[in-house]
Design an enzyme around this catalytic site. Structure first.
Site, PDB file in Angstrom:
ATOM      1  N   ALA A 132      -5.083  10.072   3.890  1.00 16.70           N
ATOM      2  CA  ALA A 132      -5.650  10.506   5.268  1.00 16.70           C
ATOM      3  C   ALA A 132      -6.899   9.415   5.162  1.00 16.70           C
ATOM      4  CB  ALA A 132      -6.131  11.867   5.261  1.00 16.70           C
ATOM      5  N   GLU A 313       7.423   0.052   3.153  1.00 14.04           N
ATOM      6  CA  GLU A 313       8.928   0.558   3.506  1.00 14.04           C
ATOM      7  C   GLU A 313       9.775  -0.462   3.276  1.00 14.04           C
ATOM      8  OE1 GLU A 313       9.773   4.062   6.241  1.00 14.04           O
ATOM      9  OE2 GLU A 313      10.493   2.528   7.303  1.00 14.04           O
TER      10      GLU A 313
END
Length: 362
Positions: A132, A313
């Site tokens: 975060a 990714e």
């Protein structure tokens, strides 16, 4: 006499030689047999003495870290459930098995009571990793609150919260055997760099902290919320989740890195599923291997001024193309309500939170 020796002497000599050689061979084989039996006897005596001296030497060389005498067999409690069938699939509307025999986890394909009881016998701990950074800290309250409602209920869980703003981490009420660890991380200027830096951070903390505290790691994006039960069915050696935007796509449409000059390159004739790096899991050892590969590949690309098409990714999917996951999670475990609902989707367990990506990332 001379005539006799002239015609019979040579055959007699040859006969005597053959007789002597035969006798010598017979005696030599007997001698070798006796010596071998003696050696075998001495060896067996040594083994018996070794076993008598110390039981722990009996399995020396197998797994020295295992206390063999303390291994125990535990039984499941008496559970009531429908008998499984060897001839009938639990679901026929979806694929439930990969070509490499990894299960694809859908609602209705497993009995949670059974696998949960099996998991309890190991007394395992689970780590849930979430990043975060910058504006993403605003999603933490809903992420952690819903995790306490749905994630690994009844099990020991360590939340690992990576953030550049430790003071902004919400102080929520935790259930028993649930712990929060706040870890400081660097707020890079570009969101792409923040995203890619996750692999290095996870790798580093596995070596220095995580391996001492947990057995399994689950890595999740912070801009998500738990919306339904997520338990031990997601755990395995290496577990990846099918991207909800590409579950029905053919190979040519999957967004792998197809440029050969990137370390994340996957050839056009390769690839199984396109996995989303927003939710994956595995043992501490396997997650270390995955994050090490991604981190090292990202660094090689950087040296060549290359950035993979979908950042970490892309490297994540390259690794999983050549190191198959032992379990695959269906899109139930990552869903976005902006995607049209399908009849096969019985549950939405982990949901994307509505947001303005451009505003959050800047």
């Amino acid at each position: 006499m001379k005539q006799f020796l002239k015609y019979c002497g040579v055959p007699i000599i040859l006969f005597l030689l053959v007789l002597m050689v035969s006798f010598w061979l017979h005696w030599n084989e007997s001698f070798i047999f006796i010596i071998s039996r003696y050696k075998s006897y001495i060896t067996n005596m040594g083994r018996q003495e070794s076993i008598g001296d110390s039981k722990e030497n009996a399995l020396e060389g197998c797994h020295p870290g295992i206390e063999w005498d303390k291994l125990q067999t535990t039984s499941l409690p008496n559970l009531k459930y429908t008998k499984p069938s060897a001839l009938q699939l639990p679901r026929t509307d979806v694929n439930i098995l990969t070509p490499w025999l990894a299960p694809i986890i859908w609602e209705g394909t497993y009995n949670y009571d059974i696998i949960n009881e099996q998991f309890k016998q190991g007394n395992h701990s689970i780590g849930l990793i979430v990043f975060a950074v910058k504006k993403y800290v605003q999603f933490l309250n809903e992420f952690l609150t819903t995790a306490e409602l749905y994630f690994m209920l009844g099990h020991r869980v360590h939340y690992y919260v990576f953030t550049d703003r430790p003071e902004a981490v919400p102080k929520i009420s935790l259930n028993e055997n649930r712990f929060i660890h706040v870890l400081k991380t660097e707020p890079f200027k570009r969101w792409q760099d923040i995203s890619m830096q996750r692999m290095e951070s996870i790798r580093y903390h596995i070596l220095n902290q995580f391996h001492k505290e947990v057995d399994y790691l689950v890595c999740a994006d912070s801009d998500m919320k738990f919306n339904d039960h997520v338990g031990v069915e997601i755990l395995g050696e290496l577990v990846a989740t099918i991207h909800p935007g590409f579950y029905a796509s053919d190979r040519s449409s999957l967004p792998y890195e197809r440029r050969s000059f990137s370390e994340a390159y996957v050839p056009k004739d390769m690839g199984d599923f396109y996995y989303m790096a927003a939710f994956y899991a595995g043992t501490v050892q396997e997650i270390y291997k995955l994050t090490s590969f991604c981190y090292e590949s990202i660094e090689k690309d950087k040296k060549n001024a290359v950035e993979a098409v979908w950042h970490e990714e892309s490297h994540f999917n390259k690794f999983l193309t050549y190191h198959k996951p032992t379990k695959v999670l269906s899109p139930e475990y990552i869903w976005d309500n902006n995607i049209k609902d399908e009849p096969f989707l019985k549950r939405k367990r982990f949901l994307a939170v509505p947001k303005n990506h451009k505003e959050i990332r800047n």
